[in-house]
Design an enzyme around this catalytic site. Structure first.
Site, PDB file in Angstrom:
ATOM      1  CG  HIS A  58       2.725 -10.186  -5.213  1.00 50.82           C
ATOM      2  ND1 HIS A  58       3.302  -9.382  -6.170  1.00 50.82           N
ATOM      3  CD2 HIS A  58       2.690  -9.445  -4.097  1.00 50.82           C
ATOM      4  CE1 HIS A  58       3.570  -8.210  -5.638  1.00 50.82           C
ATOM      5  NE2 HIS A  58       3.227  -8.222  -4.378  1.00 50.82           N
TER       6      HIS A  58
HETATM    7  P1  TYD Z   1      -0.249  -6.515  -0.930  1.00 48.96           P
HETATM    8  O1  TYD Z   1      -0.163  -6.654  -2.424  1.00 48.96           O
HETATM    9  O2  TYD Z   1      -0.600  -7.749  -0.166  1.00 48.96           O
HETATM   10  O3  TYD Z   1       1.089  -5.893  -0.358  1.00 48.96           O
HETATM   11  P2  TYD Z   1       2.589  -6.495  -0.401  1.00 48.96           P
HETATM   12  O4  TYD Z   1       2.740  -7.182  -1.725  1.00 48.96           O
HETATM   13  O5  TYD Z   1       3.471  -5.326  -0.259  1.00 48.96           O
HETATM   14  O6  TYD Z   1       2.782  -7.418   0.761  1.00 48.96           O
HETATM   15  O7  TYD Z   1      -1.294  -5.353  -0.632  1.00 48.96           O
HETATM   16  C1  TYD Z   1      -1.811  -5.144   0.659  1.00 48.96           C
HETATM   17  C2  TYD Z   1      -3.244  -4.639   0.512  1.00 48.96           C
HETATM   18  O8  TYD Z   1      -3.277  -3.371  -0.131  1.00 48.96           O
HETATM   19  C3  TYD Z   1      -4.100  -5.573  -0.316  1.00 48.96           C
HETATM   20  O9  TYD Z   1      -5.370  -5.634   0.282  1.00 48.96           O
HETATM   21  C4  TYD Z   1      -4.189  -4.895  -1.642  1.00 48.96           C
HETATM   22  C5  TYD Z   1      -4.097  -3.431  -1.286  1.00 48.96           C
HETATM   23  N1  TYD Z   1      -3.467  -2.581  -2.305  1.00 48.96           N
HETATM   24  C6  TYD Z   1      -4.220  -1.607  -2.918  1.00 48.96           C
HETATM   25  O10 TYD Z   1      -5.438  -1.448  -2.659  1.00 48.96           O
HETATM   26  N2  TYD Z   1      -3.634  -0.773  -3.849  1.00 48.96           N
HETATM   27  C7  TYD Z   1      -2.320  -0.924  -4.187  1.00 48.96           C
HETATM   28  O11 TYD Z   1      -1.802  -0.148  -5.038  1.00 48.96           O
HETATM   29  C8  TYD Z   1      -1.545  -1.976  -3.559  1.00 48.96           C
HETATM   30  C9  TYD Z   1      -0.101  -2.179  -3.919  1.00 48.96           C
HETATM   31  C10 TYD Z   1      -2.162  -2.774  -2.622  1.00 48.96           C
END
Ligand code: TYD
Length: 143
Positions: A58
């Site tokens: 992302h």
């Molecule tokens: P995600 O952004 O997909 O993680 P990464 O980029 O590390 O692979 O986040 C995983 C899940 O956690 C998604 O459902 C969003 C949630 N999340 C939160 O609720 N709060 C946060 O601060 C973060 C970073 C993620």
């Protein structure tokens, strides 16, 4: 189309965090100061990561981030819509700065890796761009 920052992968850099080694271990500090490019609003960490996992995938409209391998090592691939660069994080005293407008993926996790993330914003799903083709289009339209 929504605006996306015109940052590039050259804006990503490794920041050496203040650290205090002594014979009993090393203590590393991240606090709001001129050494950190933004005011820290949120901290989260990722663990129990399978070695074949790919995380991230992302970009952000506004959020800036620091990533630290507080345990183990992993690769962070960054992209500005034109070029890619890989940073290998393996030292708990080093942080990778990723500005808004840069795509990132995290992969090649060693066993027991822990990713510490320091963020300039609270969590806001609307700040995410999670579709790579959309990201490339947004970058083409940034100033
Ligand atoms: P995600 O952004 O997909 O993680 P990464 O980029 O590390 O692979 O986040 C995983 C899940 O956690 C998604 O459902 C969003 C949630 N999340 C939160 O609720 N709060 C946060 O601060 C973060 C970073 C993620």
């Amino acid at each position: 189309m929504t605006e996306h920052p015109s940052t590039t992968i050259d804006d990503c850099r490794i920041i050496s965090l203040e650290h205090h080694p002594d014979p009993y271990g090393t203590l590393t500090v991240a606090q709001n100061s001129s050494a950190i490019p933004f005011a820290i609003k949120r901290l989260y960490y990722i663990y129990d990561i399978p070695s074949d996992a790919e995380r991230g995938g992302h970009s952000h409209h506004h959020e800036q981030r620091l990533l630290v391998a507080v345990a183990g090592c992993f690769d962070v691939k960054v992209c500005d819509g034109v070029s890619w660069r890989t940073f290998t994080l393996k030292r708990p005293s080093e942080a990778l700065y990723i500005p808004a407008g840069v795509w990132r993926t995290l992969e090649n996790f060693s066993a027991g890796s822990v990713v510490l993330a320091l963020s300039s914003t609270k969590f806001d799903e609307n700040d995410y761009v999670r579709d790579f083709d959309k990201f490339v289009k947004l970058k083409k339209n940034s100033d």
